[in-house]
Motif scaffolding. Structure first.
Motif, PDB file in Angstrom:
ATOM      1  N   ARG B  73      -3.426  -4.741 -34.234  1.00 47.73           N
ATOM      2  CA  ARG B  73      -3.583  -6.157 -33.911  1.00 47.73           C
ATOM      3  C   ARG B  73      -4.210  -6.916 -35.064  1.00 47.73           C
ATOM      4  NH1 ARG B  73      -5.706  -3.472 -29.394  1.00 47.73           N
ATOM      5  NH2 ARG B  73      -4.304  -3.480 -27.607  1.00 47.73           N
ATOM      6  N   PHE B  74      -3.861  -8.170 -35.176  1.00 48.86           N
ATOM      7  CA  PHE B  74      -4.447  -8.979 -36.237  1.00 48.86           C
ATOM      8  C   PHE B  74      -4.451 -10.448 -35.845  1.00 48.86           C
ATOM      9  CE2 PHE B  74      -0.295 -10.529 -37.675  1.00 48.86           C
ATOM     10  CZ  PHE B  74       0.556  -9.516 -37.254  1.00 48.86           C
ATOM     11  N   VAL B  75      -5.326 -11.208 -36.501  1.00 47.92           N
ATOM     12  CA  VAL B  75      -5.312 -12.656 -36.326  1.00 47.92           C
ATOM     13  C   VAL B  75      -4.494 -13.241 -37.467  1.00 47.92           C
ATOM     14  CG1 VAL B  75      -6.701 -14.763 -36.295  1.00 47.92           C
ATOM     15  CG2 VAL B  75      -7.536 -12.724 -35.156  1.00 47.92           C
ATOM     16  N   ASP B  76      -3.687 -14.214 -37.163  1.00 49.27           N
ATOM     17  CA  ASP B  76      -2.839 -14.810 -38.180  1.00 49.27           C
ATOM     18  C   ASP B  76      -3.006 -16.327 -38.125  1.00 49.27           C
ATOM     19  OD1 ASP B  76      -0.901 -15.019 -40.178  1.00 49.27           O
ATOM     20  OD2 ASP B  76       0.354 -13.501 -39.230  1.00 49.27           O
ATOM     21  N   ASN B  77      -2.609 -16.996 -39.187  1.00 48.46           N
ATOM     22  CA  ASN B  77      -2.608 -18.453 -39.209  1.00 48.46           C
ATOM     23  C   ASN B  77      -1.182 -18.935 -39.134  1.00 48.46           C
ATOM     24  OD1 ASN B  77      -5.334 -18.094 -40.072  1.00 48.46           O
ATOM     25  ND2 ASN B  77      -5.228 -20.181 -40.864  1.00 48.46           N
ATOM     26  N   PHE B  78      -0.974 -19.915 -38.305  1.00 49.75           N
ATOM     27  CA  PHE B  78       0.338 -20.503 -38.191  1.00 49.75           C
ATOM     28  C   PHE B  78       0.767 -21.088 -39.538  1.00 49.75           C
ATOM     29  CE2 PHE B  78       2.399 -24.604 -38.022  1.00 49.75           C
ATOM     30  CZ  PHE B  78       3.597 -24.254 -37.451  1.00 49.75           C
ATOM     31  N   SER B  79       1.793 -20.543 -40.134  1.00 49.29           N
ATOM     32  CA  SER B  79       2.379 -21.117 -41.344  1.00 49.29           C
ATOM     33  C   SER B  79       3.655 -20.359 -41.655  1.00 49.29           C
ATOM     34  CB  SER B  79       1.421 -20.991 -42.526  1.00 49.29           C
ATOM     35  OG  SER B  79       2.099 -21.349 -43.714  1.00 49.29           O
ATOM     36  N   SER B  80       4.749 -21.067 -41.683  1.00 51.15           N
ATOM     37  CA  SER B  80       6.025 -20.422 -41.982  1.00 51.15           C
ATOM     38  C   SER B  80       6.213 -20.281 -43.488  1.00 51.15           C
ATOM     39  CB  SER B  80       7.165 -21.261 -41.409  1.00 51.15           C
ATOM     40  OG  SER B  80       7.160 -22.533 -42.033  1.00 51.15           O
ATOM     41  N   GLY B  81       5.439 -21.032 -44.255  1.00 52.44           N
ATOM     42  CA  GLY B  81       5.624 -21.041 -45.699  1.00 52.44           C
ATOM     43  C   GLY B  81       6.635 -22.091 -46.135  1.00 52.44           C
ATOM     44  N   SER B  82       6.978 -22.974 -45.223  1.00 57.07           N
ATOM     45  CA  SER B  82       7.980 -23.992 -45.493  1.00 57.07           C
ATOM     46  C   SER B  82       7.528 -24.956 -46.606  1.00 57.07           C
ATOM     47  CB  SER B  82       8.256 -24.731 -44.187  1.00 57.07           C
ATOM     48  OG  SER B  82       8.892 -25.929 -44.414  1.00 57.07           O
ATOM     49  N   ARG B  83       6.289 -25.412 -46.529  1.00 59.40           N
ATOM     50  CA  ARG B  83       5.799 -26.363 -47.541  1.00 59.40           C
ATOM     51  C   ARG B  83       5.752 -25.726 -48.932  1.00 59.40           C
ATOM     52  NH1 ARG B  83       2.078 -30.691 -45.609  1.00 59.40           N
ATOM     53  NH2 ARG B  83       4.144 -31.592 -45.449  1.00 59.40           N
ATOM     54  N   GLY B  84       5.267 -24.496 -49.011  1.00 57.58           N
ATOM     55  CA  GLY B  84       5.160 -23.828 -50.308  1.00 57.58           C
ATOM     56  C   GLY B  84       6.526 -23.560 -50.916  1.00 57.58           C
ATOM     57  N   ALA B  85       7.477 -23.137 -50.097  1.00 51.82           N
ATOM     58  CA  ALA B  85       8.811 -22.809 -50.609  1.00 51.82           C
ATOM     59  C   ALA B  85       9.523 -24.075 -51.099  1.00 51.82           C
ATOM     60  CB  ALA B  85       9.636 -22.118 -49.520  1.00 51.82           C
ATOM     61  N   ALA B  86       9.451 -25.151 -50.308  1.00 52.10           N
ATOM     62  CA  ALA B  86      10.099 -26.403 -50.714  1.00 52.10           C
ATOM     63  C   ALA B  86       9.436 -26.950 -51.975  1.00 52.10           C
ATOM     64  CB  ALA B  86      10.015 -27.425 -49.574  1.00 52.10           C
ATOM     65  N   SER B  87       8.105 -26.955 -52.011  1.00 49.33           N
ATOM     66  CA  SER B  87       7.400 -27.492 -53.176  1.00 49.33           C
ATOM     67  C   SER B  87       7.759 -26.710 -54.428  1.00 49.33           C
ATOM     68  CB  SER B  87       5.882 -27.441 -52.944  1.00 49.33           C
ATOM     69  OG  SER B  87       5.527 -28.202 -51.805  1.00 49.33           O
ATOM     70  N   THR B  88       7.897 -25.389 -54.300  1.00 49.42           N
ATOM     71  CA  THR B  88       8.254 -24.551 -55.447  1.00 49.42           C
ATOM     72  C   THR B  88       9.566 -25.028 -56.071  1.00 49.42           C
ATOM     73  OG1 THR B  88       7.026 -22.633 -54.695  1.00 49.42           O
ATOM     74  CG2 THR B  88       8.925 -22.199 -56.111  1.00 49.42           C
ATOM     75  N   GLU B  89      10.551 -25.319 -55.236  1.00 50.10           N
ATOM     76  CA  GLU B  89      11.824 -25.813 -55.777  1.00 50.10           C
ATOM     77  C   GLU B  89      11.642 -27.125 -56.551  1.00 50.10           C
ATOM     78  OE1 GLU B  89      14.974 -26.096 -52.906  1.00 50.10           O
ATOM     79  OE2 GLU B  89      14.528 -24.131 -52.056  1.00 50.10           O
ATOM     80  N   TYR B  90      10.867 -28.052 -55.968  1.00 51.92           N
ATOM     81  CA  TYR B  90      10.696 -29.341 -56.648  1.00 51.92           C
ATOM     82  C   TYR B  90       9.898 -29.195 -57.944  1.00 51.92           C
ATOM     83  CZ  TYR B  90      12.789 -31.219 -52.473  1.00 51.92           C
ATOM     84  OH  TYR B  90      13.673 -31.471 -51.458  1.00 51.92           O
ATOM     85  N   PHE B  91       8.890 -28.310 -57.952  1.00 55.27           N
ATOM     86  CA  PHE B  91       8.150 -28.064 -59.195  1.00 55.27           C
ATOM     87  C   PHE B  91       9.077 -27.504 -60.274  1.00 55.27           C
ATOM     88  CE2 PHE B  91       4.043 -27.929 -56.709  1.00 55.27           C
ATOM     89  CZ  PHE B  91       3.400 -28.912 -57.436  1.00 55.27           C
ATOM     90  N   LEU B  92       9.943 -26.569 -59.893  1.00 55.35           N
ATOM     91  CA  LEU B  92      10.866 -25.983 -60.868  1.00 55.35           C
ATOM     92  C   LEU B  92      11.774 -27.058 -61.445  1.00 55.35           C
ATOM     93  CD1 LEU B  92      11.738 -22.673 -58.967  1.00 55.35           C
ATOM     94  CD2 LEU B  92      10.562 -22.825 -61.175  1.00 55.35           C
ATOM     95  N   GLU B  93      12.246 -27.938 -60.566  1.00 53.35           N
ATOM     96  CA  GLU B  93      13.140 -28.994 -61.051  1.00 53.35           C
ATOM     97  C   GLU B  93      12.427 -30.011 -61.936  1.00 53.35           C
ATOM     98  OE1 GLU B  93      15.528 -30.314 -57.630  1.00 53.35           O
ATOM     99  OE2 GLU B  93      15.946 -28.164 -57.498  1.00 53.35           O
TER     100      GLU B  93
END
Lengths: 322, 322
Positions: B73-93
């Motif tokens: 069992r573990f505690v997790d934080n809600f985050s799909s990683g959507s913001r980080g993945a999208a931002s990564t694309e825009y930074f690359l561009e």
């Protein structure tokens, strides 16, 4: 404050007491928004099964237990859904129809064999997208099987413990309509604990002090499952432990307590190599997988299919088909 | 019992006291097995950046906090990683090189645009695997961008809070070598709580009684990050709340306390439509995205790139290139 799940022994409590627990749980936790639609789909899927066909409900993946009403944090159970996804494929190949009740984003049948879409596709010089030749033959096999079996699998996704338990109740009640031909294969890693809504803070827990969190026990749903929801189905639960000294003893205790048909006991660290199946009859069957090219789920499915056949035969003798 | 993280105010404690916390944390939590190899890869990746190139470290996804040593069992934080993945694309561009420190199985740049491999491929009558024509043009665009930028992105995956904090320390220390051209964009949802190893049960918590779990506070790593690990980089943290009444106030408090450059504040329910960027200078910038065809991350990246340019300029004036 919620009244239930707080006793020291809700698993072994009196029957009446337990029924109150389940009722309380379903009164307190709202059904998933798509519940009616999904259950009506399941009813049709199971109803369409031919007279000689079997249906297995495979549950897969962990359940999420929110710590806050507007959920930022949650407790989860370690489970990738690997066992459920692999078993689903083997059940399909053995002729079962499968209701695949799986945690959102858990490992999926067939798709699990293909790593990432960006790794298998390429641009061939010009502008055409093609499958890389090194992956082509594997993907072809996977696609062929997927296409062959996809109408024999009804997938339902859940995320929270509450959604899981609602779907489990609804689906198993539908399954009971086909009597002994139905099987429940409960591979999901279901939380034993949760926080009733009334005990949960509305907002994100602030980090200016150490939080102390007291959980309530989730009512043991195997009891109403066996007694009320799907009393005619063949029911298999899974037991995962990390301490080998208590594993078999806990499996036997569960069979005695809930009177279902089989427990598949496994250890966290060796679960891909060895499992032990215990039947209510007392029979203990150890399954070892020494073949690196084989998945242990193919052996498990072989065994449970055989046991299920015997169970169907016995029940036919007791109450023959009309 | 562990000594640290138990005060009521480890965020605001004295500097010495806090340094003890960080040291204690890293002494207690072992480094990931591949730590040395990864950090040496990051060193080369950052070292290879041309003199005019910028590097951003994007953190993405939630962190997992085990409740048991042999973790079920573990505690997790809600985050799909959507913001980080999208931002990564825009930074690359925008010409950035990106170190993408992301939670295992979180949403990935480029791959996020393609649903499931089984949905986009088909068998064309015979035995050939082809891309379905309805998906071909979208996949082509995604693949072109992926191929163009993949050598400009160095991906590191983590799962537990401990691994995340080890990599954060190692990567930010490397980033500091390029001075003001480095940026930290801390979009990961990092747990504020954890259970020190000595306070953790070895085996799976048994479900015969209600567990009460007391967490310790994770030391606030923004402090050593700004002071010691990457004092020359432009550092942006994110603040997610569910209560609008405390959001901006918490953002301003964090900037005052940690002296980094920007907080991007967002609400759980509206985070894809609106965020507020607060700079240490006191400037408050609201970003609203009303265009359904646009991702808010493109607007965020535009803004932080502009602020980063200004920061680089100011630092060049202070200490010109050799």
């Amino acid at each position: 404050m919620s009244d239930f799940g707080k006793g020291a022994d809700n698993a072994g409590g009196s029957s009446e007491e337990n029924i109150k627990h389940w009722d309380d749980f379903y009164n307190e936790v709202p059904a998933p928004a798509n519940y009616a639609e999904i259950i009506s789909g399941v009813r049709k899927f199971i109803g369409d099964a031919k007279l000689e066909e079997r249906v297995v409900v495979v549950t897969s993946g962990g359940t999420m237990v929110p710590l806050e009403q507007l959920t930022v944090r949650f407790v989860d159970n370690f489970s990738s859904g690997s066992r459920g996804a692999a078993s689903t494929e083997y059940f399909l190949e053995e002729g079962y129809k499968v209701v695949f009740l799986n945690r959102q984003k858990s490992i999926q049948p067939y798709a699990r064999h293909i790593s990432s879409v960006l790794d298998v596709l390429e641009l061939d010089g010009g502008a055409n997208v093609t499958v890389k030749s090194c992956h082509a033959s594997k993907i072809q096999t996977v696609l062929e099987r997927y296409e062959k079996y996809k109408t024999s699998c009804f997938a339902i996704t859940y995320e929270s413990l509450g959604d899981y338990l609602w779907f489990l109740k609804g689906v198993s009640t539908e399954l009971n309509s086909i009597g002994a031909r139905g099987m429940l294969y409960l591979a999901a890693a279901v939380s034993d604990f949760y926080i009733p809504k009334n005990d949960m803070p509305e907002h994100k827990i602030q980090s200016d002090r150490r939080p102390e969190i007291t959980f309530s026990l989730v009512p043991k749903m195997l009891r109403p499952l066996v007694k009320d929801w799907a009393p005619e189905a063949y029911i298999i639960s899974f037991k995962l432990e990390t301490d080998p000294n208590i594993l078999l003893q806990k499996a036997e205790k569960a069979l005695k307590l809930y009177q279902h048909n089989m427990v598949i006991a496994n250890m966290l660290t060796t679960r891909k190599k060895t499992v032990t199946a215990v039947e209510r009859t007392g029979e203990v069957m150890k399954i070892d997988n020494d073949d690196e090219d084989k998945e242990i789920e193919s052996l498990i499915v072989n065994l449970v299919k055989e046991k299920h056949s015997k169970y169907i035969q016995e029940n036919l003798t007791k109450s023959p088909l009309p």
